[in-house]
Design a protein around this motif. Structure first.
Motif, PDB file in Angstrom:
ATOM      1  N   ALA A 253       0.833  -1.215   0.000  1.00 52.22           N
ATOM      2  CA  ALA A 253       0.000   0.000   0.000  1.00 52.22           C
ATOM      3  C   ALA A 253       0.865   1.262   0.000  1.00 52.22           C
ATOM      4  O   ALA A 253       0.548   2.238  -0.684  1.00 52.22           O
ATOM      5  CB  ALA A 253      -0.931  -0.003   1.209  1.00 52.22           C
ATOM      6  N   ASP A 261      -1.020  -3.582  -5.832  1.00 51.45           N
ATOM      7  CA  ASP A 261      -1.785  -4.220  -4.759  1.00 51.45           C
ATOM      8  C   ASP A 261      -1.462  -5.704  -4.611  1.00 51.45           C
ATOM      9  O   ASP A 261      -1.251  -6.405  -5.602  1.00 51.45           O
ATOM     10  CB  ASP A 261      -3.285  -4.074  -5.031  1.00 51.45           C
ATOM     11  CG  ASP A 261      -3.780  -2.670  -4.711  1.00 51.45           C
ATOM     12  OD1 ASP A 261      -2.951  -1.839  -4.293  1.00 51.45           O
ATOM     13  OD2 ASP A 261      -4.985  -2.408  -4.892  1.00 51.45           O
ATOM     14  N   ASN A 265      -4.671  -6.071   0.029  1.00 58.36           N
ATOM     15  CA  ASN A 265      -5.177  -4.753  -0.367  1.00 58.36           C
ATOM     16  C   ASN A 265      -6.519  -4.891  -1.090  1.00 58.36           C
ATOM     17  O   ASN A 265      -7.422  -4.065  -0.896  1.00 58.36           O
ATOM     18  CB  ASN A 265      -4.164  -4.048  -1.274  1.00 58.36           C
ATOM     19  CG  ASN A 265      -2.796  -3.974  -0.645  1.00 58.36           C
ATOM     20  OD1 ASN A 265      -1.956  -4.845  -0.880  1.00 58.36           O
ATOM     21  ND2 ASN A 265      -2.557  -2.978   0.186  1.00 58.36           N
TER      22      ASN A 265
ATOM     23  N   LYS B 367      -9.676  -0.345 -11.101  1.00 60.81           N
ATOM     24  CA  LYS B 367      -8.591  -1.129 -10.489  1.00 60.81           C
ATOM     25  C   LYS B 367      -8.047  -2.155 -11.478  1.00 60.81           C
ATOM     26  O   LYS B 367      -6.848  -2.384 -11.556  1.00 60.81           O
ATOM     27  CB  LYS B 367      -9.116  -1.859  -9.242  1.00 60.81           C
ATOM     28  CG  LYS B 367      -9.344  -0.954  -8.062  1.00 60.81           C
ATOM     29  CD  LYS B 367      -8.186  -1.064  -7.103  1.00 60.81           C
ATOM     30  CE  LYS B 367      -8.320  -0.112  -5.949  1.00 60.81           C
ATOM     31  NZ  LYS B 367      -7.162  -0.101  -5.097  1.00 60.81           N
ATOM     32  N   GLN B 371      -4.248  -1.993 -12.231  1.00 53.27           N
ATOM     33  CA  GLN B 371      -3.419  -3.048 -11.634  1.00 53.27           C
ATOM     34  C   GLN B 371      -2.925  -4.044 -12.675  1.00 53.27           C
ATOM     35  O   GLN B 371      -2.162  -4.946 -12.360  1.00 53.27           O
ATOM     36  CB  GLN B 371      -4.213  -3.803 -10.562  1.00 53.27           C
ATOM     37  CG  GLN B 371      -4.659  -2.949  -9.399  1.00 53.27           C
ATOM     38  CD  GLN B 371      -3.524  -2.630  -8.457  1.00 53.27           C
ATOM     39  OE1 GLN B 371      -2.549  -3.359  -8.385  1.00 53.27           O
ATOM     40  NE2 GLN B 371      -3.627  -1.528  -7.740  1.00 53.27           N
TER      41      GLN B 371
END
Lengths: 314, 372
Positions: A253, A261, A265, B367, B371
């Motif tokens: 984090a 992540d 997380n 995300k 990610q």
């Protein structure tokens, strides 16, 4: 009578009363149960954990209704389907697993010589210094240490300033995968040394001397004597580091800049950002399952190392 | 040496004086609060009320504008709980579900988050606050019955930038973030909040297509991902600007203003595609004792007075919900401080209902891209 009272002091009489009380509460026939009684607190604690897991298991089978933000009444496997089919979760799981393995390997490589020197050095001053250096990080929490790295490795940090002195422009040392792995290795190193040291202490120094006197060089002695005998320590340290790295939250984090992540997380996001406790619970259980399988595989291949007991420790 | 009687006498006089002053202050304050008629039946005062707040300049402003004056008027201390809004939410939900007293009296929350709690039925109705009659339409939560939340101000997710990094002038479009020289030098919120809607426009889509078709937004965010943005929370933006880690960010104007107050060279714009406008509010969780509920309501009622709003929102640099507030001198005419119809034309407002129903999916998609 009077003489007898003097010979048998009051304090003894008090102790007698206590003994009789103890015998009434815990007769000698119960002695065999004493070890089990001492296990009771641990059993209660583990029991609470199991209860929590059952609760989490129940939540994982319920989906979030975004019109009421309540969990569904009926059970479904929809959360598991999402967790196993969505690319995001696969990416994060892959990154966490790969990270845990890399961190474990690097940490063991760094921890081994440290632990060896700490155990074998004839200098008590050096041993004390290594011990202090080992325990000092334990007094500084993980979050504080991670913020320390922000100061040292930041664009205006000490490292970039030093590089600037030799004409190197500032470079991004933080907020990427290597930064996360670096932070984890630094965090895990003391754990690994602590797990390795007892195993190395148990190797008689005479064995190394004998190997040396028979003509073995340092490398052969290390490969054929030290390394095999240190295996329980390496396995124990590896298990601790791999499980702690796999489940870490703070380092990814803080040093990951939001784009690196780990599974923990992602679990946090589900519980606290999207209010989806069902999916959060599902990811938590999958993490427990993956971690357990990983540890089980290591147990099968290498044994339990220093974590095993008695005859099982090979 | 003073005899005991004299010490006692002096203490009593001082205590009496303080008590009298408090009574005068309280009655004057309660009059402002609009509860002077109820003074005779005023419930027992708690020793303190707990208000969840964001840290840094956010809580400082709330304290200066609302909490301190509330304490002065009522004698009730205000404790600020700096637990993150996302983290207090499940604690409150659990407390209400288990019929426990909630951990806080008042939650200072984003309207979207608060709407989730309202939909779950854990919020008290605030329709009876006397000062609501003096507020603008902005105070009323859209798509909800009554006032489970009272919106207290609006804010804009601006494009904040370091002028030295833009030598040819201020950025005009969100697309300017795609400039190769900004690679690794931009920042967004880690769930993309504030950026989804302008990204929809910058990606060639229409706001009317939200939420049915947001592919243009995801395409644009995928391009932004190639710029390797940093992703963080409110305090991160100020820190990153201060530490020279970034040159531009999509952030709430308050954070940029705070960095500028700290001596950082910083400016901000509302780009041509527009910027997201949203609101924050105050709400009270169910399950409080009657007297504490009463005083929590008085706190929110006080936050809706012109005097409290002026000081609180001067600190935040944000437009309030009471007419006639004076903008801070540095924000007069600033696009992040909308006051006129014309100002609002450049801002993007999407209903809380649409946001609440789709936010989880948007966060997940953002995300997934970032990610990947």
């Amino acid at each position: 009578m009077r003489h007898s009272r003097v010979a048998y002091p009051l304090t003894w009489r008090v102790m007698d009363v206590f003994e009789r009380l103890a015998a009434a509460v815990w007769p000698s026939s119960f002695q065999r149960g004493l070890p089990y009684l001492m296990l009771l607190p641990a059993v209660v604690l583990v029991g609470l954990l199991v209860l929590g897991l059952i609760q989490i298991g129940d939540s994982s089978l319920r989906t979030l209704d975004t019109s009421t933000f309540m969990m569904s009444e009926n059970y479904t496997l929809a959360n598991y389907q999402r967790a196993l089919s969505e690319k995001f979760f696969a990416t994060v799981a892959g990154r966490s697993l790969m990270g845990a393995v890399i961190v474990t390997v690097i940490t063991l490589i760094f921890a081994f010589p440290y632990a060896y020197l700490m155990v074998r050095t004839p200098s008590s001053a050096l041993r004390k210094f290594l011990l202090v250096a080992l325990f000092l990080p334990f007094f500084i929490g993980q979050v504080v240490r991670a913020y320390g790295w922000l100061i040292i490795l930041g664009n205006q940090g000490m490292v970039n300033e030093a590089l600037g002195l030799v004409g190197v422009p500032p470079m991004r040392l933080l907020y990427n995968y290597p930064a996360v792995l670096f932070g984890l290795v630094q965090y895990m190193l003391p754990f690994a040394v602590l797990m390795l040291a007892p195993a190395l202490t148990a190797i008689p120094a005479e064995l190394e001397s004998a190997a040396s006197s028979l003509g073995a060089g340092w490398v052969r002695t290390f490969r054929h004597i030290v390394l095999p005998l240190a295996r329980p320590g390496l396995v124990g340290a590896g298990l601790v580091v791999v499980t702690l790295s796999l489940t870490d939250f703070a380092i990814p984090a803080i040093l990951g800049g939001g784009s690196q992540d780990f599974i923990a997380n992602a679990i946090y996001d589900q519980f606290f950002r999207t209010s989806d406790q069902g999916l959060g619970a599902t990811l938590s259980l999958l993490l427990v399952a993956v971690g357990s399988i990983l540890v089980g595989v290591v147990f099968m291949l290498f044994g339990a190392g220093t974590l095993a007991m008695g005859d099982e420790r090979k | 040496m003073m005899p005991n009687e004299k010490i006692l006498s002096a203490q009593i006089r001082r205590r009496t004086l303080l008590g009298s002053m408090a009574a005068v202050g309280a009655s004057a304050g309660l009059s402002t609060l609009g509860v002077s008629k109820a003074f005779a039946q005023e419930p027992e005062k708690p020793s303190e009320i707990i208000v969840r707040a964001w840290g840094g300049s956010w809580v400082d402003s709330l304290k200066a504008g609302v909490s301190d004056s509330f304490t002065k008027m009522t004698g009730i201390a205000v404790r600020h709980d700096l637990t993150e809004d996302n983290e207090i939410q499940p604690k409150i939900w659990a407390a209400v579900a288990q019929k426990r007293t909630p951990p806080i009296h008042i939650n200072w929350d984003t309207t979207t988050n608060a709407t989730k709690s309202a939909l779950r039925g854990v919020t008290e109705d605030l329709s009876d606050l006397p000062n609501l009659k003096n507020t603008t339409d902005l105070a009323k939560p859209v798509g909800l019955d009554g006032y489970p939340i009272v919106n207290t101000y609006g804010y804009v997710y601006v494009l904040a930038y370091r002028p030295s990094a833009f030598p040819n002038g201020a950025p005009k479009s969100w697309k300017d973030l795609l400039d190769p020289k900004l690679k690794g030098r931009i920042a967004l919120y880690n769930d993309g909040i504030g950026f989804h809607f302008p990204a929809q426009v910058a990606g060639g889509g229409k706001l009317e297509d939200i939420p049915a078709n947001m592919q243009p937004a995801w395409d644009f965010i995928a391009k932004i991902k190639e710029q390797q943005p940093l992703l963080g929370e409110d305090p991160d933006f100020t820190t990153w600007f201060q530490k020279g880690e970034i040159d531009a960010a999509c952030t709430i104007s308050t954070n940029a203003r705070e960095a500028r107050k700290n001596g950082i060279e910083l400016a901000w714009v509302v780009p041509e595609e527009g910027a997201k406008f949203d609101t924050d509010g105050l709400w009270i969780p169910k399950g409080l004792p009657e007297n504490e509920l009463y005083w929590a309501k008085q706190y929110i009622n006080h936050a809706l007075t012109k005097e409290a709003q002026q000081v609180w929102l001067d600190g935040l640099g944000l437009p309030g919900v009471v007419p006639g507030l004076t903008p801070p001198a540095d924000l007069v005419g600033d696009p992040s401080y909308p006051t006129t119809e014309e100002d609002f034309k450049h801002l993007i407002r999407i209903s809380s209902k649409v946001q609440v129903e789709n936010e989880s999916q948007w966060f997940a998609k953002f995300k997934e891209i970032m990610q990947g």
